[in-house]
Scaffold this motif. Sequence first.
Motif, PDB file in Angstrom:
ATOM      1  N   ARG A  74       0.798  -1.229   0.000  1.00 14.11           N
ATOM      2  CA  ARG A  74       0.000   0.000   0.000  1.00 14.11           C
ATOM      3  C   ARG A  74       0.826   1.272   0.000  1.00 14.11           C
ATOM      4  O   ARG A  74       0.364   2.310  -0.487  1.00 14.11           O
ATOM      5  N   ASP A  75       2.046   1.218   0.540  1.00 18.80           N
ATOM      6  CA  ASP A  75       2.824   2.442   0.689  1.00 18.80           C
ATOM      7  C   ASP A  75       3.744   2.746  -0.490  1.00 18.80           C
ATOM      8  O   ASP A  75       4.521   3.703  -0.427  1.00 18.80           O
ATOM      9  N   HIS A  81      -2.408   2.978  -1.976  1.00 20.85           N
ATOM     10  CA  HIS A  81      -2.673   3.362  -0.589  1.00 20.85           C
ATOM     11  C   HIS A  81      -4.164   3.647  -0.400  1.00 20.85           C
ATOM     12  O   HIS A  81      -4.800   3.137   0.533  1.00 20.85           O
ATOM     13  N   GLY A 140       1.354   6.953   1.672  1.00 21.07           N
ATOM     14  CA  GLY A 140       0.853   7.014   0.302  1.00 21.07           C
ATOM     15  C   GLY A 140       0.380   8.381  -0.113  1.00 21.07           C
ATOM     16  O   GLY A 140      -0.309   8.523  -1.121  1.00 21.07           O
ATOM     17  N   TYR A 163       5.998   6.473  -1.142  1.00 22.19           N
ATOM     18  CA  TYR A 163       5.226   6.396  -2.382  1.00 22.19           C
ATOM     19  C   TYR A 163       5.907   7.132  -3.534  1.00 22.19           C
ATOM     20  O   TYR A 163       5.615   6.873  -4.708  1.00 22.19           O
TER      21      TYR A 163
END
Length: 231
Positions: A74-75, A81, A140, A163
């Motif tokens: 996600r990051d 994210h 993110g 990110y």
Amino acid sequence: MTIKAVLFDFSGTLFRIESTESWLRAVLDERELALSADEFTRAAEGLEAAGALPGGSTHQVNVPEHLAELVAVRDVDASRHRAAYTGLARQVPLPDERLYDALYDRHMTPAAWRPYPDAREVLAGLRERGVPVAVVSNIGWDPRPVFAGHGLDAFVDAYVLSYRHGVTKPDPRLFAAACEELGVAPGDALMVGDDRHADGGAAELGCAVHFVDHLPAEARPDGLRPVLGLI
């Protein structure tokens, strides 16, 4: 060892996110939506259990199988994210589908964050001593508006965000990028964070490391203050 620069984690180190209850209440109020007391409690508890609030509780979350791969990365970019956290939130029934994105948007606002009580003192003290500061975060989105909203942006010289680099802590490349931006050797930098695994990766590069506890802001009034004694 002479410390010439300090790297700070963001969430749980310099700032603390609001509670899940506050987060949900703010979004419902903004959209003039109401839940009964029982419905609100169930929704807040569900969001908490799902790990839907970025930067929130560090308790172990059972991620649904269909989200596991997305949550794991996600990051590394902004779209993943958002998709990961709105996906976690969607496990909890809410009265309007638009609330899931609204909750995500809320967590990026200055109002959703509170600096730890000694953050200003420590950052200002480092600035007075001529010690440059970088924020190194697995995240993110860009937290600079949060720093600006709380008047702390003038104390930060660089933001090194996962990110934007496509890698996450504990990958030493993120810490190396921060040291390069500040113009110091890793052996002359101190990393301050709340995650023994992620932030501890700076030690592999040769940075000194100092840990703080991931606690509510009111429960950690002076956890950052020892940093000034390490310079």
